[in-house]
Design a protein around this motif. Structure first.
Motif, PDB file in Angstrom:
ATOM      1  N   GLN A   1     -12.203  -3.517 -13.175  1.00 24.34           N
ATOM      2  CA  GLN A   1     -11.907  -3.861 -14.569  1.00 24.34           C
ATOM      3  C   GLN A   1     -10.910  -2.888 -15.177  1.00 24.34           C
ATOM      4  N   VAL A   2     -11.003  -1.614 -14.805  1.00 29.29           N
ATOM      5  CA  VAL A   2     -10.048  -0.624 -15.326  1.00 29.29           C
ATOM      6  C   VAL A   2      -8.657  -0.888 -14.766  1.00 29.29           C
ATOM      7  N   TRP A   3      -8.569  -1.178 -13.461  1.00 31.25           N
ATOM      8  CA  TRP A   3      -7.246  -1.421 -12.869  1.00 31.25           C
ATOM      9  C   TRP A   3      -6.598  -2.661 -13.486  1.00 31.25           C
ATOM     10  N   ASP A   4      -7.412  -3.660 -13.870  1.00 35.09           N
ATOM     11  CA  ASP A   4      -6.865  -4.878 -14.481  1.00 35.09           C
ATOM     12  C   ASP A   4      -6.189  -4.609 -15.815  1.00 35.09           C
ATOM     13  N   LEU A   5      -6.500  -3.470 -16.443  1.00 36.46           N
ATOM     14  CA  LEU A   5      -5.883  -3.151 -17.734  1.00 36.46           C
ATOM     15  C   LEU A   5      -4.372  -2.978 -17.609  1.00 36.46           C
ATOM     16  N   VAL A   6      -3.890  -2.587 -16.412  1.00 33.93           N
ATOM     17  CA  VAL A   6      -2.450  -2.354 -16.265  1.00 33.93           C
ATOM     18  C   VAL A   6      -1.672  -3.659 -16.326  1.00 33.93           C
ATOM     19  N   PHE A   7      -2.365  -4.809 -16.230  1.00 36.89           N
ATOM     20  CA  PHE A   7      -1.682  -6.096 -16.313  1.00 36.89           C
ATOM     21  C   PHE A   7      -1.514  -6.578 -17.754  1.00 36.89           C
ATOM     22  N   HIS A   8      -2.008  -5.828 -18.740  1.00 35.12           N
ATOM     23  CA  HIS A   8      -1.809  -6.224 -20.132  1.00 35.12           C
ATOM     24  C   HIS A   8      -0.340  -6.030 -20.509  1.00 35.12           C
ATOM     25  N   PRO A   9       0.231  -6.943 -21.294  1.00 31.25           N
ATOM     26  CA  PRO A   9       1.644  -6.828 -21.695  1.00 31.25           C
ATOM     27  C   PRO A   9       1.922  -5.497 -22.390  1.00 31.25           C
ATOM     28  N   GLY A  10       2.975  -4.828 -21.939  1.00 32.62           N
ATOM     29  CA  GLY A  10       3.404  -3.586 -22.573  1.00 32.62           C
ATOM     30  C   GLY A  10       2.618  -2.361 -22.169  1.00 32.62           C
ATOM     31  N   PHE A  11       1.645  -2.509 -21.266  1.00 33.43           N
ATOM     32  CA  PHE A  11       0.809  -1.360 -20.894  1.00 33.43           C
ATOM     33  C   PHE A  11       1.554  -0.468 -19.915  1.00 33.43           C
ATOM     34  N   SER A  12       1.571   0.847 -20.181  1.00 31.68           N
ATOM     35  CA  SER A  12       2.204   1.800 -19.274  1.00 31.68           C
ATOM     36  C   SER A  12       1.614   3.176 -19.518  1.00 31.68           C
ATOM     37  N   THR A  13       1.404   3.914 -18.440  1.00 32.83           N
ATOM     38  CA  THR A  13       0.930   5.297 -18.564  1.00 32.83           C
ATOM     39  C   THR A  13       2.055   6.289 -18.300  1.00 32.83           C
ATOM     40  N   ALA A  14       3.280   5.789 -18.119  1.00 32.22           N
ATOM     41  CA  ALA A  14       4.407   6.672 -17.797  1.00 32.22           C
ATOM     42  C   ALA A  14       4.747   7.538 -18.999  1.00 32.22           C
ATOM     43  N   GLU A  15       4.972   8.820 -18.750  1.00 33.17           N
ATOM     44  CA  GLU A  15       5.368   9.727 -19.821  1.00 33.17           C
ATOM     45  C   GLU A  15       6.845   9.581 -20.142  1.00 33.17           C
ATOM     46  N   GLN A  16       7.634   9.246 -19.120  1.00 33.86           N
ATOM     47  CA  GLN A  16       9.078   9.108 -19.300  1.00 33.86           C
ATOM     48  C   GLN A  16       9.498   7.680 -19.045  1.00 33.86           C
ATOM     49  N   LEU A  17      10.440   7.199 -19.869  1.00 36.03           N
ATOM     50  CA  LEU A  17      11.000   5.872 -19.668  1.00 36.03           C
ATOM     51  C   LEU A  17      12.231   6.000 -18.786  1.00 36.03           C
ATOM     52  N   THR A  18      12.271   5.227 -17.712  1.00 32.06           N
ATOM     53  CA  THR A  18      13.433   5.224 -16.829  1.00 32.06           C
ATOM     54  C   THR A  18      13.892   3.796 -16.645  1.00 32.06           C
ATOM     55  N   ASP A  19      15.088   3.645 -16.025  1.00 29.76           N
ATOM     56  CA  ASP A  19      15.577   2.287 -15.767  1.00 29.76           C
ATOM     57  C   ASP A  19      14.866   1.665 -14.575  1.00 29.76           C
ATOM     58  N   LEU A  20      14.000   2.453 -13.897  1.00 26.40           N
ATOM     59  CA  LEU A  20      13.236   1.898 -12.784  1.00 26.40           C
ATOM     60  C   LEU A  20      11.905   1.343 -13.249  1.00 26.40           C
ATOM     61  N   SER A  21      11.185   2.091 -14.057  1.00 19.77           N
ATOM     62  CA  SER A  21       9.873   1.662 -14.518  1.00 19.77           C
ATOM     63  C   SER A  21       9.470   2.521 -15.704  1.00 19.77           C
TER      64      SER A  21
ATOM     65  N   THR B   1       0.839  -1.201   0.000  1.00 21.82           N
ATOM     66  CA  THR B   1       0.000   0.000   0.000  1.00 21.82           C
ATOM     67  C   THR B   1       0.869   1.244   0.000  1.00 21.82           C
ATOM     68  N   ASP B   2       0.488   2.237  -0.804  1.00 26.21           N
ATOM     69  CA  ASP B   2       1.150   3.542  -0.740  1.00 26.21           C
ATOM     70  C   ASP B   2       0.091   4.621  -0.566  1.00 26.21           C
ATOM     71  N   ASP B   3       0.477   5.761   0.005  1.00 25.52           N
ATOM     72  CA  ASP B   3      -0.460   6.874   0.192  1.00 25.52           C
ATOM     73  C   ASP B   3      -0.188   7.969  -0.828  1.00 25.52           C
ATOM     74  N   GLY B   4       0.087   7.548  -2.055  1.00 29.97           N
ATOM     75  CA  GLY B   4       0.454   8.482  -3.117  1.00 29.97           C
ATOM     76  C   GLY B   4      -0.730   9.003  -3.908  1.00 29.97           C
ATOM     77  N   ARG B   5      -0.485   9.241  -5.189  1.00 30.61           N
ATOM     78  CA  ARG B   5      -1.473   9.907  -6.036  1.00 30.61           C
ATOM     79  C   ARG B   5      -2.602   8.988  -6.493  1.00 30.61           C
ATOM     80  N   GLY B   6      -2.421   7.667  -6.385  1.00 26.05           N
ATOM     81  CA  GLY B   6      -3.454   6.742  -6.826  1.00 26.05           C
ATOM     82  C   GLY B   6      -3.469   6.595  -8.337  1.00 26.05           C
ATOM     83  N   LEU B   7      -4.240   5.640  -8.838  1.00 23.26           N
ATOM     84  CA  LEU B   7      -4.340   5.412 -10.277  1.00 23.26           C
ATOM     85  C   LEU B   7      -5.325   6.395 -10.888  1.00 23.26           C
ATOM     86  N   ASP B   8      -5.021   6.832 -12.113  1.00 19.66           N
ATOM     87  CA  ASP B   8      -5.864   7.777 -12.845  1.00 19.66           C
ATOM     88  C   ASP B   8      -6.739   6.988 -13.804  1.00 19.66           C
ATOM     89  N   ARG B   9      -8.011   6.844 -13.458  1.00 21.02           N
ATOM     90  CA  ARG B   9      -8.937   6.025 -14.240  1.00 21.02           C
ATOM     91  C   ARG B   9      -9.037   6.509 -15.686  1.00 21.02           C
TER      92      ARG B   9
END
Length: 660
Positions: A457-477, A427-435
């Motif tokens: 069902q929306v949160w399950d979409l992040v488990f699709h291969p190659g799915f990412s909402t990150a604007e920047q690619l980093t060596d972390l994620s 659990t984190d107390d961060g920004r949460g997922l953006d639906r």
């Protein structure tokens, strides 16, 4: 004597000592350490140095000697360990891990990392030289050391000898010795394996305090010890205080009474090191015993209960004892989930510093036990989820302040038992997922999205291969690699993963896992004259379909209507090449079992439901060969082999475009 046969024990113990060092240093940095923590860290370093010197691992002993010197100054109060010093000590610990791996496996030494560790420690030591010199000029010079030493009665049983300690002290200077034998019993009552004599010792003040500490390092927890420096400014040094037969007043702050009580309380808690393959062999034998007992129980149903009353009573007792033995032996492989959680404080610390974020890690349920095999395989998914929480979930300190939050974000790891499973939550107390953002990305990638999907069902979409909402690619994620692998790895363990999130509040990833991989709760089904096991955690429901519920697509593939949904229908008899296949027919006398894996549902056609039972899993690949659609095997009570259906493999093989 060939001491190389002790190498394995040295490497294992050294890694445990490094873990203890790291945990202690992180506790000191966070302010949660007590007075005993620095002693634990020092003893860990001292143990590694002693073992390395014994086995001739010079690079290890040299680095630990430098590290030990810094720690000794800290525990004697001559130095405060600030963030820079703790950082240098942690870097040295990393270098020691590399040196241990090089010595154990013959790997190349990371000379650059080793130099960085030596330089960091040297810098810490050099930085305090001037301050130490000034402080020393103000402090009165020590004329002599007075030492009160009372060994615990069980000291000899640990392989230690007070005379060896006295000889070591005498090597540093003239040693004054007074033996206190007032607790010595009569000769007829004397136990040669117990230590009865206490000692009053005097040493010149020129002997370094660290040399005295080293002499007692191996017996600190098995004695009462008082060390006092007599200043040279004293006109007449008072005579040595007699050591009371019942107690030695510890003048050294390291002699923490609470720690001593804890050590005494734990003295009876002993353990031995056993190779994992021996434990696995024992578990396998107990599994065979369980199978044999089940065969006896099944055969006993044919006996006359009156004529064989004593025999049946004995078999019932054997049944209970076998179950108790199985539970006890399975407990040997169970380890606290702390073994997985213990690596995260260091990882969180380093990532937070790298991303310029403030992060607080909280863990709970560390004592919850889980099978060793499951712990080893769950670590990588947990690492990825924690990294994601820090990188994507938690905001920067400035953003958190602007949102009215504490600038230090919190990541919580919690483990708890639920029935025959363990649930681990990150659990984190961060920004949460953006639906809306996730739905927008899913639409761009052409992923199937229903009308008015639920949050789950929306949160399950992040488990699709190659799915990412990150604007920047980093060596972390942010490379779209990871969450699909996390779900696949957890599913391979027979587990499930789900996400709960609220925008602006935080995210929780919940992982549900079986406690062990060696025993499986299964549904037994009859197919083509054979018995198969369906993992119970994959079974959704079973039903007897009507003829009109089965449809054929493209003249080959069949689907089953279950309420308003159509599911692929797989005839297990045809799948495994058995007689009695229903393939190509519309017979409705079979039974359909609806199963689910990797978020996809599938219906399996079987002849009969036989019941539910707990089975001992056998590795089919190791004993025969890999069979498509089969994950393992077990032996039934009548001696027959039953195959365990790989539901995940069948789902992947039968994946088809959605039928209209």
């Amino acid at each position: 004597m060939d001491i190389t046969r002790f190498h394995a024990a040295f490497f294992e113990e050294s890694r445990e000592n490094l873990d203890a060092m790291e945990a202690g240093l992180l506790a000191m940095e966070s302010g949660s350490a007590d007075g005993e923590t620095i002693n634990v860290v020092f003893r860990a370093a001292h143990s590694i140095k002693g073992g390395a010197a014994t086995f001739g691992f010079t690079a290890i002993s040299e680095l630990t000697h430098q590290l030990e010197t810094l720690l000794d100054e800290a525990r004697s109060g001559r130095r405060q360990l600030d963030a820079d010093a703790i950082g240098a000590l942690l870097v040295s610990g990393d270098a020691l891990r590399g040196l241990l791996a090089a010595a154990e496996h013959g790997d190349a030494i990371d000379t650059e990392g080793l130099k960085r560790a030596h330089d960091g420690l040297a810098k810490m030591m050099g930085r305090e030289v001037a301050a130490t010199t000034k402080a020393a000029s103000k402090e009165p010079e020590i004329a002599e050391w007075r030492i009160g030493f009372k060994p615990a009665p069980s000291l000899f049983l640990s392989g230690n000898d007070p005379l060896r300690i006295l000889r070591e002290l005498a090597g540093h200077g003239e040693l004054g010795v007074t033996a206190l034998d007032n607790t010595l019993p009569k000769f007829s009552e004397l136990d040669p394996y117990e230590a009865y004599i206490a000692w009053d010792l005097m040493l010149p003040g020129s002997v370094p305090r660290s040399a005295i500490d080293d002499a007692f390092a191996w017996v600190e927890d098995q004695c009462e010890l008082a060390i006092e420096g007599i200043p040279a400014t004293s006109a007449i040094a008072p005579p040595p205080a007699p050591v009371d037969s019942d107690n030695v007043v510890a003048l050294d702050t390291r002699a923490n009474s609470d720690a001593r009580k804890a050590t005494t309380a734990d003295a009876g808690d002993t353990s031995i090191r056993v190779a994992v393959n021996k434990v696995d062999a024992l578990i396998n034998l107990v599994g065979e015993l369980v199978i044999t007992q089940a065969m006896l129980r099944q055969r006993s149903t044919q006996l006359d209960p009156v004529a064989n009353e004593l025999l049946l009573s004995g078999l019932e007792l054997l049944d209970r004892n076998t179950r108790d033995l199985q539970e006890a032996v399975m407990g040997v492989r169970m380890l606290p989930v702390e073994f997985a959680f213990s690596r995260f404080p260091r990882m969180v610390r380093d990532l937070a510093a790298r991303l310029d974020k403030k992060v607080r890690l909280r863990t709970s349920g560390e004592a919850t036990e889980l099978d060793k095999g499951v712990i080893e395989k769950i670590v990588d998914p947990l690492v990825h989820l924690v990294r994601n929480s820090i990188d994507h979930g938690l905001e920067s300190p400035a953003d958190r302040r602007a949102a009215g939050k504490d600038e230090t974000g919190t990541i919580s790891l919690n483990a708890q038992h639920q029935g025959g499973h363990i649930v681990i939550e990150i659990t984190d107390d961060g920004r949460g997922l953006d639906r809306e953002r996730i739905l927008r990305k899913a639409a761009e990638r052409g992923l199937p999205i229903g009308d008015n999907p639920t949050d789950a069902q929306v949160w399950d979409l992040v488990f699709h291969p190659g799915f990412s909402t990150a604007e920047q690619l980093t060596d972390l994620s942010g490379r779209g690699v990871g969450m699909d692998v996390v779900k696949k790895n957890i599913a391979a363990l027979g587990g499930q993963v789900e996400i709960r999130s609220k925008k602006g509040t935080g995210t929780t990833v919940s992982i549900r896992l079986p406690l062990t991989l060696a025993i499986l709760d299964g549904m037994t089904v009859a197919v083509g004259g054979e018995v198969f096991i369906l993992p119970l955690n994959s079974v959704i429901e079973s039903l007897q379909p009507a003829a009109g519920d089965i449809r054929t697509i493209a003249g080959e593939a069949r689907v089953l209507r279950v309420r308003e949904d159509y599911l692929p229908l797989v005839d297990l008899a045809a799948q495994y090449g058995l007689s009695g296949s229903h393939q190509g027919t519309h017979a409705s006398n079979g039974i359909a079992v609806v199963v689910e894996a990797d978020g996809q549902r599938l219906s399996l056609e079987v002849d009969e439901l036989l019941g539910q039972q707990q089975v001992v899993v056998k590795n089919l690949e190791a004993n025969y060969r890999r069979v498509q659609g089969i994950s393992g095997a077990t032996i039934l009570g009548d001696g027959r082999v039953a195959l365990i259906v790989d539901v995940g493999g069948l789902v992947q093989a039968q994946r088809m475009p959605q039928a209209a």
